[in-house]
Design an enzyme around this catalytic site. Structure first.
Site, PDB file in Angstrom:
ATOM      1  N   VAL A  47     -16.523  16.290 -36.183  1.00  0.00           N
ATOM      2  CA  VAL A  47     -16.671  17.089 -37.396  1.00  0.00           C
ATOM      3  C   VAL A  47     -15.372  17.878 -37.566  1.00  0.00           C
ATOM      4  O   VAL A  47     -14.985  18.637 -36.675  1.00  0.00           O
ATOM      5  CB  VAL A  47     -17.869  18.059 -37.237  1.00  0.00           C
ATOM      6  CG1 VAL A  47     -18.034  18.924 -38.475  1.00  0.00           C
ATOM      7  CG2 VAL A  47     -19.149  17.279 -36.936  1.00  0.00           C
ATOM      8  N   CYS A  48     -14.693  17.673 -38.673  1.00  0.00           N
ATOM      9  CA  CYS A  48     -13.375  18.303 -38.861  1.00  0.00           C
ATOM     10  C   CYS A  48     -13.482  19.824 -38.846  1.00  0.00           C
ATOM     11  O   CYS A  48     -14.247  20.420 -39.620  1.00  0.00           O
ATOM     12  CB  CYS A  48     -12.767  17.868 -40.180  1.00  0.00           C
ATOM     13  SG  CYS A  48     -11.281  18.808 -40.589  1.00  0.00           S
ATOM     14  N   VAL A  49     -12.702  20.444 -37.983  1.00  0.00           N
ATOM     15  CA  VAL A  49     -12.813  21.893 -37.791  1.00  0.00           C
ATOM     16  C   VAL A  49     -12.450  22.683 -39.045  1.00  0.00           C
ATOM     17  O   VAL A  49     -13.128  23.647 -39.403  1.00  0.00           O
ATOM     18  CB  VAL A  49     -11.993  22.361 -36.560  1.00  0.00           C
ATOM     19  CG1 VAL A  49     -10.505  22.054 -36.719  1.00  0.00           C
ATOM     20  CG2 VAL A  49     -12.198  23.844 -36.305  1.00  0.00           C
TER      21      VAL A  49
END
Lengths: 96, 114, 119
Positions: free
Chosen positions: C77-79
């Site tokens: 999950v892209c930070v």
């Protein structure tokens, strides 16, 4: 290159852009709302047939069935998710 | 190849697409950036977003060169359809036509459209 | 082949995550490896364990978590996108990990194919 089109041709230019920016003979897969372009007897049918002159067109069975679309334009190939995977095996993809 | 195809501000696609480009630029990869359809509006000059409260990110496109991303293209027909020329843009991409876009796509391993 | 999947839309609002799931399942059944599913833009919202759909509907997060458990596929999950949308380690479900956007670039390098599911 496999072109993935998931929007209705009545509200989006995705199919037109996929047709315009693609090499001849590269396939187009219609899925999600994109499958409405596959329906026979719509105002889009003529245009879709023109595009079929340059690109083989596939339509995803699960999304056709989900939307109750069964009368599809002659020459469009129905594929299931396994067929979707096979197309991706054969081609890199662009999602419009 | 990363393709901008969505106008800015109305949705976040273009902005987060730009974030992705800047990260990809940090890797030693052959990256090209292309503006087609409404993506051209993301690099239009003269933006003032003050009244919307949203950050104007168009100046960040000028940083592409600093990230060693030198292959930047814009589609001729998309520009013309919107009554714009390269003089109206914040950067100076190379102008190409639809058949060149198609050829580039075939030559690229990955193709991300934002 | 080695596949990568990129999901740009959240659950329920759009079919993207459902299509990606069906595709991923079919790919694994055909013997392919999914190197990573990368959740970006509103796609990060698929990872929250706080979602509570009605009982007669599919549970998108649980579908994915089960897929991760069954196949060992990595979900990132892209930070940056996650922070913007209130997704952090407190709310992400089993099978998901928060990671940098660079992991999408690495996926593009390592995978034979990356398929994007989007609006």
């Amino acid at each position: 290159m496999l072109h993935l089109v998931n929007t209705s041709p009545f509200e989006s230019s995705d199919l037109e852009s996929a047709a315009k920016y693609s090499a001849k003979d590269s396939p187009i897969l219609l899925f999600e709302d994109g499958i409405y372009a596959a329906q026979a007897g719509t105002a889009m049918e003529g245009r879709v047939k023109e595009i079929m002159g340059d690109h083989p067109i596939y339509a995803l069975k699960a999304d056709l069935e989900a939307r109750g679309i069964s009368n599809i334009i002659d020459g469009i190939t129905e594929v299931d998710y396994t067929g979707f995977v096979e197309l991706v095996e054969q081609h890199k993809t662009a999602s419009w | 190849m990363i393709v901008f195809r969505t106008a800015p501000y109305g949705t976040i696609y273009a902005f987060e697409g730009l974030e992705n480009v800047l990260i990809m630029g940090a890797y030693d990869q052959d990256i090209s950036v292309l503006f087609i359809d409404d993506g051209i509006y993301a690099i239009k000059d003269g933006m003032n977003t003050e009244g919307t409260g949203i950050k104007n990110f168009s100046p960040t496109f000028r940083a592409l060169e600093a990230y060693d991303i030198e292959k930047v293209y814009v589609d001729k027909e998309s520009l013309e359809a919107r009554g714009l020329s390269v003089d109206d843009l914040v950067i100076e991409p190379e102008i190409i036509d639809a058949s060149q876009v198609a050829q580039m796509m075939e030559d690229q391993k990955n193709f991300f459209i934002f | 082949m080695k596949f990568g999947i990129l999901i740009l839309e959240g659950p329920y609002q759009h079919e993207a995550s459902d299509s990606a799931y069906q595709f991923a399942k079919a790919a694994v059944e055909k013997g392919h490896e999914i190197l990573r599913v990368f959740f970006y833009q509103d796609g990060v919202l698929n990872s929250t364990k706080l979602m509570e759909p009605q009982a007669d509907d599919r549970h998108v997060q649980k579908m994915w978590s089960q897929f991760a458990a069954d196949t060992g596929t990595e979900f990132i999950v892209c930070v940056a996108a996650a922070k913007r949308r209130g997704i952090n380690d407190d709310v992400i479900a089993d099978g998901f990990k928060i990671g940098g956007l660079g992991m999408l670039t690495e996926l593009a390098i390592e995978a034979d194919r990356v398929v994007t599911f989007r609006a």
